[in-house]
Design an enzyme around this catalytic site. Structure first.
Site, PDB file in Angstrom:
ATOM      1  N   LEU B  66       0.883  -1.165   0.000  1.00  0.00           N
ATOM      2  CA  LEU B  66       0.000   0.000   0.000  1.00  0.00           C
ATOM      3  C   LEU B  66       0.917   1.209   0.000  1.00  0.00           C
ATOM      4  O   LEU B  66       2.057   1.126   0.412  1.00  0.00           O
ATOM      5  CB  LEU B  66      -0.881  -0.023   1.250  1.00  0.00           C
ATOM      6  N   HIS B 182      11.584 -12.809   0.375  1.00  0.00           N
ATOM      7  CA  HIS B 182      11.742 -12.430  -1.042  1.00  0.00           C
ATOM      8  C   HIS B 182      12.957 -13.227  -1.515  1.00  0.00           C
ATOM      9  O   HIS B 182      14.087 -12.893  -1.174  1.00  0.00           O
ATOM     10  CB  HIS B 182      11.991 -10.925  -1.131  1.00  0.00           C
ATOM     11  N   HIS B 235       6.266 -14.721  -4.271  1.00  0.00           N
ATOM     12  CA  HIS B 235       6.395 -14.594  -5.732  1.00  0.00           C
ATOM     13  C   HIS B 235       7.509 -15.442  -6.355  1.00  0.00           C
ATOM     14  O   HIS B 235       8.411 -14.939  -7.003  1.00  0.00           O
ATOM     15  CB  HIS B 235       6.490 -13.132  -6.188  1.00  0.00           C
ATOM     16  N   ASP B 308       0.751  -9.271  -5.607  1.00  0.00           N
ATOM     17  CA  ASP B 308       2.071  -8.631  -5.600  1.00  0.00           C
ATOM     18  C   ASP B 308       1.966  -7.180  -6.086  1.00  0.00           C
ATOM     19  O   ASP B 308       2.810  -6.679  -6.809  1.00  0.00           O
ATOM     20  CB  ASP B 308       3.058  -9.412  -6.461  1.00  0.00           C
TER      21      ASP B 308
END
Lengths: 314, 425
Positions: B66, B182, B235, B308
């Site tokens: 955000l 990540h 991801h 994502d």
């Protein structure tokens, strides 16, 4: 045959007739330049801006001379990279250039793709004078012209490009141009300086310089920047010279009449030995500079003929 | 008290139960009162029916950035909530690498409250693993957890230090929380902007090898084993990385992962001639990797599909490729791009919706993502065959940096309800 693009951003994607057209026209400018006659009116009233975000005295001077010989108004803008980098300035620059009604824009930038970005925003025809590690199309054209004049052809020649292939826009443009025109291209260098999947560009890869030079018609050396040493891509300049520097002993593996080329500026004793670089029987390095002006005249000539995107169309 | 709401004669799918049947669903006082083919229908209920439409739980997006706090010029919580509602999303896990980072319990509470203020989106905050997401000192994981952090991550930044990752896994385990990584070895990725290979070589862009993902995944699987901690890989984009995860899952390790639509819908060629909207992190991969991601979705190796969502301003993207900021928006296209794989036959409809609802909810420890009687009526009604075209500039929300610009999609959200209140459509 009409050169099909509005800009010259890359060699990749150009077809043989377009390349041949540029080389033929450049050839005629070589003769004209040597005869001392110049066409001072071809670009009269046109504005050529040399927009350099990275220093390059020789490329800028070459474009400047080419533009002046054709009668253009030439303006040099050097923008220090420290204040630029952030792209807002790049696009602000584009807006400024549009307001100045620039016709031909020559761009040098340290970022791959920067001329593509500018080309989307400016009315002028954009000529890539080197972008990051992507392409340097006029260098490849001048190299091809030099080779063609000496060897009479491009097809069927074996060209060995040696050194820092990975970071070289000169190598990329030459690979595209020479393979498109039917030369066989070899790249030679340590594995750390050969980019990933380089073979898919249509070249043969060699790590041993003698093997790579065997039977070559053309030996094209590239500049090795100091930064490669500090980033551990090669251990030292002297080690690089020992294995990939061009000296008479290694050159002996190429054909006896093989030509030696270098886009300049040279690091003598790093990638090339002075004895080879200055040997008039082998080195065509000074001739490359002469061809550079003729090639850039041809490019300016051709791009000024394609109508620039009118301000009403945008 | 609002009137009852009746979804009449729609295809109801509740993936967690494998429910897929034509029927009715009744909402009363913001909760699901009843559902089934033959339920009692109050006469004064507001009726909603749409031929061929599917009603499913509101989507649960387990990974979205955000703009708040700190990057309001890119996106605000209000604009993100609007985009989420348009995408059928009613619950969203927010990444902590904001400015300041979500490394303080007060900020976790703030984000939860800001979600409630939207009245359309539940925000589940991630807590930072390290202070400021800088990868140096561990944040107050216990206090963050107590304040409502659903899991811990440093967002788009990998936890590079093996020692720190070990400690984080070990410490978070004590609070029953997973670490979301990540997966990209920072020193191998250093300065890279595209997948290493022919395309990056051609464009003269510094590359990131696929091995950068596999190396960090292999290391963290081993560290999870060492500590007994739970690691979740975000991801995941490479065949190699997925093969490692598949093998670890087979041995019963607590390993989970998600992927995002760009990694099963696009490949590196989307970059074209330096298109910065296609600059993502991790970078778009090869076609073989895209196919491997799809296969891992189909066989269950991948636990969830997340948007994502990474909002960027035009100025973040109008730069030479290597200088442009990586990331793409994804809230409004999450369902449509996933449905493309249902239409293409790679995934079943129930399976696809499971990846977008119940499975991510379970990973986050949330009760959302199901159509249980008595649960809040968070619902998504969509038509699976409606054709539309993604167009940067006309997407809901503020940020417009979609990597799917120009993509034609089949399947569009007709309406979204949060606790029985219509928030979109």
């Amino acid at each position: 045959m009409q050169y099909p693009e509005r800009h010259l951003l890359a060699i990749e994607g150009l077809h043989p007739p377009a390349i041949a057209q540029l080389l033929d026209l450049a050839e005629s400018y070589v003769l004209l330049n040597r005869s001392g006659k110049t066409q001072r009116d071809l670009l009269r009233g046109k504005t050529l801006i040399n927009l350099f975000f990275e220093d390059s005295t020789r490329t800028r001077t070459s474009f400047e001379l080419a533009g002046k010989r054709l009668g253009a108004d030439v303006i040099n803008m050097s923008v220090s990279t420290s204040s630029v980098n952030k792209g807002e300035t790049l696009l602000d620059t584009a807006a400024t250039l549009n307001a100045m009604q620039c016709d031909l824009l020559v761009v040098r930038h340290d970022q791959s793709g920067a001329p593509n970005l500018l080309a989307q925003k400016v009315d002028a025809a954009v000529i890539n004078a080197g972008d990051g590690t992507h392409e340097h199309p006029t260098q490849a054209l001048l190299d091809a012209l030099t080779i063609r004049r000496r060897k009479g052809r491009l097809e069927g020649l074996t060209v060995a490009i040696c050194g820092d292939i990975g970071h070289s826009r000169v190598a990329r443009s030459n690979i595209h141009l020479l393979t498109t025109m039917g030369s066989r291209v070899r790249v030679i260098g340590p594995p750390t300086l050969i980019p990933a999947e380089a073979d898919r560009l249509g070249v043969d890869i060699f790590h041993d310089m003698r093997a790579g030079l065997a039977g070559a018609d053309i030996v094209m050396m590239l500049r090795l920047q100091r930064e490669r040493m500090t980033r551990s891509l090669v251990p030292s300049a002297r080690e690089f010279f020992r294995f990939w520097g061009l000296d008479a002993e290694k050159l002996a593996f190429a054909k006896p009449d093989a030509l030696v080329m270098h886009p300049g500026p040279m690091n003598r004793g790093v990638e090339i030995d002075s004895a080879v670089a200055d040997d008039p029987a082998r080195s065509v390095i000074k001739e490359q500079v002469e061809m550079g002006v003729a090639v850039r005249m041809a490019v300016l000539d051709v791009l000024s003929r394609t109508p620039s995107r009118g301000r009403n169309e945008r | 008290m609002s009137a009852d709401l009746l979804f009449h004669d729609v295809r109801i799918i509740d993936p967690v139960r494998g429910l897929d049947q034509q029927g009715n669903l009744l909402v009363r006082d913001g909760r699901i009162a009843d559902l089934g083919p033959t339920i009692g229908i109050p006469e004064d209920a507001e009726k909603i029916s749409a031929e061929g439409a599917i009603l499913c739980p509101g989507l649960v997006d387990m990974r979205a950035a955000l703009g708040e706090p700190g990057y309001e010029y890119r996106e605000t919580i209000a604009s993100a909530a609007a985009a989420a509602a348009a995408g059928g999303i009613t619950t969203l896990a927010a990444l902590p690498d904001t400015m300041p980072a979500i490394d303080d319990p007060a900020l976790v509470r703030l984000l939860r409250a800001r979600g409630e203020e939207t009245a359309s989106l539940t925000i589940l905050p991630y807590g930072a693993v390290t202070r400021g997401c800088k990868g140096e000192e561990m944040a107050e994981l216990g206090l963050l957890r107590e304040a409502g952090a659903v899991a811990f991550t440093d967002g788009s930044r990998a936890i590079g230090s093996s020692r720190l990752m070990r400690l984080a896994l070990s410490y978070a385990r004590g609070f029953g929380a997973m670490i979301v990584q990540h997966p990209e070895d920072p020193s191998l990725a250093n300065g890279g902007t595209a997948t290493e290979g022919a395309q990056a070589t051609r464009l003269g862009l510094p590359g990131i090898p696929a091995a950068a993902e596999a190396i960090l995944i292999a290391r963290d699987i081993r560290l999870a084993e060492l500590t007994g901690g739970a690691v979740h890989f975000a991801h995941v984009s490479t065949a190699e990385g997925l093969a490692l995860i598949r093998r670890a899952k087979e041995t019963g390790q607590k390993i989970t992962c998600d992927t995002a639509p760009p990694y099963f819908d696009l490949n590196e060629t989307a970059i074209g001639e330096f298109r910065t909207y296609a600059k993502l992190s991790p970078p778009l991969r090869t076609e073989a990797d895209r196919e491997a991601v799809l296969a891992a979705l189909a066989d269950g190796t991948i636990d969830a599909i997340a948007s994502d969502h990474q909002p960027r301003d035009a100025d973040d993207k109008r730069l030479p490729f290597a200088l442009a900021s990586p990331g793409g928006v994804g809230l409004a296209t999450l369902l449509g791009v996933t449905l493309a794989q249902v239409h293409g036959g790679a995934l079943g409809m129930v399976q696809a919706l499971d990846l977008l609802t119940a499975r991510p909810a379970r990973l986050l420890g949330s009760d959302a993502g199901t159509l249980t009687k008595g649960a809040p009526a968070d619902l998504c009604l969509f038509h699976p065959d409606t054709i539309w075209q993604v167009e940067a500039g006309s997407l809901p929300g503020k940020a417009q940096n979609t990597p799917f610009d120009g993509r034609a999609l089949e399947g569009r959200v007709l309406g979204t309800w949060k606790s029985g209140k219509r928030v979109f459509g």
